[in-house]
Design an enzyme around this catalytic site. Sequence first.
Site, PDB file in Angstrom:
ATOM      1  N   ARG A  45       0.869  -1.190   0.000  1.00 29.68           N
ATOM      2  CA  ARG A  45       0.000   0.000   0.000  1.00 29.68           C
ATOM      3  C   ARG A  45       0.901   1.233   0.000  1.00 29.68           C
ATOM      4  O   ARG A  45       1.314   1.711   1.040  1.00 29.68           O
ATOM      5  CB  ARG A  45      -0.905  -0.028   1.230  1.00 29.68           C
ATOM      6  CG  ARG A  45      -1.866   1.150   1.345  1.00 29.68           C
ATOM      7  CD  ARG A  45      -2.758   0.969   2.569  1.00 29.68           C
ATOM      8  NE  ARG A  45      -3.701   2.051   2.724  1.00 29.68           N
ATOM      9  CZ  ARG A  45      -3.425   3.198   3.351  1.00 29.68           C
ATOM     10  NH1 ARG A  45      -2.234   3.394   3.884  1.00 29.68           N
ATOM     11  NH2 ARG A  45      -4.349   4.129   3.456  1.00 29.68           N
ATOM     12  N   SER A 116     -12.994  -3.043   1.074  1.00 30.51           N
ATOM     13  CA  SER A 116     -13.323  -2.389   2.351  1.00 30.51           C
ATOM     14  C   SER A 116     -14.799  -2.017   2.346  1.00 30.51           C
ATOM     15  O   SER A 116     -15.268  -1.377   1.396  1.00 30.51           O
ATOM     16  CB  SER A 116     -12.508  -1.105   2.533  1.00 30.51           C
ATOM     17  OG  SER A 116     -11.147  -1.409   2.647  1.00 30.51           O
ATOM     18  N   LYS A 145      -4.236   6.308   8.465  1.00 29.65           N
ATOM     19  CA  LYS A 145      -5.004   6.615   7.249  1.00 29.65           C
ATOM     20  C   LYS A 145      -5.703   7.956   7.449  1.00 29.65           C
ATOM     21  O   LYS A 145      -6.591   8.079   8.297  1.00 29.65           O
ATOM     22  CB  LYS A 145      -6.041   5.501   7.014  1.00 29.65           C
ATOM     23  CG  LYS A 145      -6.845   5.636   5.733  1.00 29.65           C
ATOM     24  CD  LYS A 145      -7.742   4.406   5.588  1.00 29.65           C
ATOM     25  CE  LYS A 145      -8.937   4.629   4.687  1.00 29.65           C
ATOM     26  NZ  LYS A 145      -8.652   4.483   3.285  1.00 29.65           N
TER      27      LYS A 145
HETATM   28  N1  3NM Z   1      -7.701   1.230   6.300  1.00 27.20           N
HETATM   29  P1  3NM Z   1      -2.772   0.935  11.498  1.00 27.20           P
HETATM   30  S1  3NM Z   1      -7.716   1.961   8.726  1.00 27.20           S
HETATM   31  C1  3NM Z   1      -5.300   1.207   5.680  1.00 27.20           C
HETATM   32  O1  3NM Z   1     -10.672   1.760   8.206  1.00 27.20           O
HETATM   33  C2  3NM Z   1      -6.384   1.413   6.643  1.00 27.20           C
HETATM   34  O2  3NM Z   1     -10.482   0.963   6.200  1.00 27.20           O
HETATM   35  C3  3NM Z   1      -8.532   1.495   7.310  1.00 27.20           C
HETATM   36  O3  3NM Z   1      -3.187   1.241   9.986  1.00 27.20           O
HETATM   37  C4  3NM Z   1     -10.001   1.408   7.234  1.00 27.20           C
HETATM   38  O4  3NM Z   1      -2.687  -0.536  11.650  1.00 27.20           O
HETATM   39  C5  3NM Z   1      -6.222   1.820   7.964  1.00 27.20           C
HETATM   40  O5  3NM Z   1      -1.417   1.591  11.613  1.00 27.20           O
HETATM   41  C6  3NM Z   1      -4.911   2.094   8.646  1.00 27.20           C
HETATM   42  O6  3NM Z   1      -3.802   1.590  12.377  1.00 27.20           O
HETATM   43  C7  3NM Z   1      -4.431   0.935   9.463  1.00 27.20           C
END
Ligand code: 3NM
Length: 221
Positions: A45, A116, A145
């Site tokens: 990503r 998603s 994000k």
């Molecule tokens: N998608 P971390 S939250 C890539 O809610 C991503 O769909 C999300 O990163 C969603 O593990 C997110 O550092 C970030 O919190 C996840």
Amino acid sequence: MAVNPQVMSNLLKVYFIMGSTNCQHAPEDVLRSAIKGGINLFQFREKGAGCLHGDEKESLAKRLQAICNESNIPFIVNDDIELALKINADGVHIGQEDEAADVVRRRIGSKILGVSVHNMNEAETAICQGADYLGIGPIYPTSTKNDAKPVQGLTFLKDLRSAAAHVPIVGIGGITSVNAPPIIEAGADGVSVITAISHAESPEESARQLYHAVNSVLKND
Ligand code: 3NM
């Protein structure tokens, strides 16, 4: 759907997501370490301020793909269908802002397709249009994000699992080995993480702890 749901569910246990902007060390080293610790699936990503584009992005993708291939870890590309097709990745992950899942499914054939989703409508549509797994988040607060939706906790995950007993589901957002077990208890097949592994002093140890956290709940089923 292109992959057997049971096989897909097993791949989702510890799903590591990463691009160059998430790493404090060489991405290749972080990925190698995470694989040693026991991740089951990897997503490239490449997003955020200072991320790579064009040839540089493709080159990093190929280097990380080669590392995954050595260990039989499927290599998924986030959003960039062209890149996934060009390098023959094992799959793609898309959000609601991307091309519709049925269009992507036609483009990628039998590759893995992750989508998603944030509500029951989106989940039903994604499944009907050929998704192999659904990503649900953010479960907990995340600063990784920028455009993440509001934190949703475990309610939607529980409702979705009640409505769809066998659909492969992975939780995302702010997940660590400490807060992972309730996500599996709520019905997810696994957890996807960026920071918990990419920023860990030892990505290997962090991946191992996540693997144990997830499996400790699954074994009690
Ligand atoms: N998608 P971390 S939250 C890539 O809610 C991503 O769909 C999300 O990163 C969603 O593990 C997110 O550092 C970030 O919190 C996840």
